[in-house]
Design a protein around this motif. Structure first.
Motif, PDB file in Angstrom:
ATOM      1  N   THR A 147       0.832  -1.199   0.000  1.00 34.86           N
ATOM      2  CA  THR A 147       0.000   0.000   0.000  1.00 34.86           C
ATOM      3  C   THR A 147       0.870   1.254   0.000  1.00 34.86           C
ATOM      4  OG1 THR A 147      -0.057   0.134   2.420  1.00 34.86           O
ATOM      5  CG2 THR A 147      -1.792  -1.187   1.356  1.00 34.86           C
ATOM      6  N   GLY A 168      -0.291  -3.595  -4.079  1.00 35.37           N
ATOM      7  CA  GLY A 168      -1.418  -4.267  -3.455  1.00 35.37           C
ATOM      8  C   GLY A 168      -0.905  -5.531  -2.786  1.00 35.37           C
ATOM      9  N   TYR A 350      -6.589  -3.281   1.011  1.00 34.20           N
ATOM     10  CA  TYR A 350      -5.259  -3.897   0.889  1.00 34.20           C
ATOM     11  C   TYR A 350      -4.906  -4.345  -0.521  1.00 34.20           C
ATOM     12  CZ  TYR A 350      -5.301  -3.888   5.959  1.00 34.20           C
ATOM     13  OH  TYR A 350      -5.346  -3.496   7.269  1.00 34.20           O
ATOM     14  N   GLY A 351      -5.883  -4.435  -1.416  1.00 33.97           N
ATOM     15  CA  GLY A 351      -5.517  -4.880  -2.753  1.00 33.97           C
ATOM     16  C   GLY A 351      -6.712  -5.054  -3.662  1.00 33.97           C
ATOM     17  N   ASP A 352      -6.392  -5.272  -4.955  1.00 34.51           N
ATOM     18  CA  ASP A 352      -7.431  -5.412  -5.977  1.00 34.51           C
ATOM     19  C   ASP A 352      -7.309  -6.692  -6.782  1.00 34.51           C
ATOM     20  OD1 ASP A 352      -5.136  -4.884  -7.411  1.00 34.51           O
ATOM     21  OD2 ASP A 352      -5.912  -3.101  -8.433  1.00 34.51           O
ATOM     22  N   ALA A 355      -1.896  -7.786  -7.641  1.00 33.68           N
ATOM     23  CA  ALA A 355      -0.568  -7.576  -7.053  1.00 33.68           C
ATOM     24  C   ALA A 355       0.493  -8.447  -7.724  1.00 33.68           C
ATOM     25  CB  ALA A 355      -0.610  -7.857  -5.554  1.00 33.68           C
ATOM     26  N   PHE A 371      -0.656   0.183  -7.579  1.00 33.47           N
ATOM     27  CA  PHE A 371      -1.907   0.130  -6.806  1.00 33.47           C
ATOM     28  C   PHE A 371      -2.005   1.411  -5.973  1.00 33.47           C
ATOM     29  CE2 PHE A 371      -3.924  -1.262  -2.689  1.00 33.47           C
ATOM     30  CZ  PHE A 371      -5.222  -1.378  -3.193  1.00 33.47           C
TER      31      PHE A 371
END
Length: 373
Positions: A147, A168, A350-352, A355, A371
């Motif tokens: 992040t 991410g 925290y992510g999509d 990553a 990200f």
């Protein structure tokens, strides 16, 4: 190009499995398993269909961190001398990650650190993880920060921004890989006598060293109180294999009608339990990242967290380690169903799910969009 991915614990497998899958599509990829947590490591490897190309045995019962570290450095030095990878990829803050990174650094091999930049600022909390990841930060060549907050931590430590890629967190990629399996996990999840899989769940996990001893006894006492107060829920506690956790938990929390003390569960079962929970109470780092995907809040039983994003986004409460603080945080969540429902459609900070794609592109020096979390 030859890239070696090193893993020794179940969380490392979970977070590196998507990276291995993405790498194998494009480059010569070697997986090395250190066996730091042998039984749980094997379970996760099997689930993701990863067969290590190299395995080393480093852990024995009762080994100190120094003995484990010495074995890891010795074994990994021999592996790197024989395989000669161009990159070594490590994840997180385990003894495996730090020692593999240090051994590669000593051999002049470039190291990429997945989940770089997480910090509490307290070397004793968590111990030894905060030291492991901070020391890694000085020797790696590519920092895959999950992040923007993690990136800022690295910049404050003087890390060159050109060596940092915000990707991410791969835990979101792993959830997407496991989606079909966790949705089927209810068929294989077995609770002890008295446990009811059909009821809404409160999931409890606890494994960190800083919660051992009297702190864990206090946690057990407050859990007994909470199980009685919220008898409408099925409380589920997969009990860690470490005797420092297992013995007091079994002794203090046995024979509670609506609390199921179960063996450690596999990854899809863990996701299934999170997905159907009203609340998770945990000291785990990974669960803090996983729960937002399902819109489930987490009470964090720690004094510090390196995962502030979940707190800032409203998914987590940093309750500390005192029983009264943990109890108050749990009550706040369970007595406010509207607050819990508000999380259901909120994106995971925290992510999509991309990553791993970003990491591989970075290692191959291809342009990729960062990200923004």
């Amino acid at each position: 190009m030859k890239i070696m991915v090193v893993m020794g614990t179940r969380p490392e497998v979970i977070k590196l499995a998507p990276v291995v899958a993405a790498l194998r599509k494009q480059v010569d990829t070697i997986v090395c398993a250190t066996g730091q947590h042998r039984e749980m490591l094997a379970q996760a490897l099997d689930f993701f269909g990863i067969v290590p190309d190299v395995s080393v045995e480093t852990m024995s019962p009762g080994s100190s961190l120094n003995i484990l570290s010495a074995r890891l450095l010795t074994e990994m030095d021999e592996v790197f001398s024989r395989v000669r990878p161009d990159w070594v990829v490590v994840q997180g803050d385990t003894t495996t990650a730090f020692c593999a990174g240090l051994a590669a650094f000593h051999r002049g091999i470039r190291v990429a650190h997945v989940e770089a930049g997480l910090r509490t600022g307290d070397l004793q909390n968590p111990f030894p993880e905060e030291a492991n990841r901070s020391l890694l930060g000085r020797i790696v060549s590519r920092h895959f920060a999950p992040t923007q907050l993690a990136r800022q931590n690295l910049l404050r430590e003087g890390i060159d921004d050109s060596k940092i890629m915000v990707t991410g967190n791969t835990v979101v990629d792993a959830i997407m890989m496991a989606r079909d399996s966790w949705q089927r996990a209810s068929q294989s999840l077995v609770l002890p006598a008295g446990g009811e899989a059909g009821r809404e769940t409160i999931l409890v996990t606890c494994h960190r060293r800083e919660n051992f001893g009297d702190t864990l006894l206090g946690i057990c006492h407050v859990l007994r109180t909470l199980c009685s107060r919220y008898g409408q829920y099925q409380w589920v506690f997969p009990v860690h294999l470490n005797p420092a956790v297992r013995e007091p938990v079994m002794q203090e929390l046995g024979n509670i009608r609506n609390l199921a003390l179960i063996e450690p569960v596999d990854y899809p079962s863990s996701l299934y339990l999170i997905s159907r929970s009203a609340l998770v109470i945990s000291d785990s780092g990974g669960i803090q990242e996983e729960a937002p995907t399902f819109g489930v809040p987490v009470v964090v039983m720690r004094s510090h967290t390196e995962r502030r994003e979940g707190v800032d986004a409203g998914f987590s409460t940093l309750a500390g380690q005192r029983p009264e603080s943990i109890e108050a945080a749990v009550i706040d969540w369970l007595d406010d169903p509207e607050r819990r429902r508000a999380l259901r459609n909120r994106p995971n900070p925290y992510g999509d799910g991309r990553a791993s794609e970003r990491m591989v592109a970075s290692l191959l020096d291809h342009a990729v969009e960062a990200f923004n979390g």
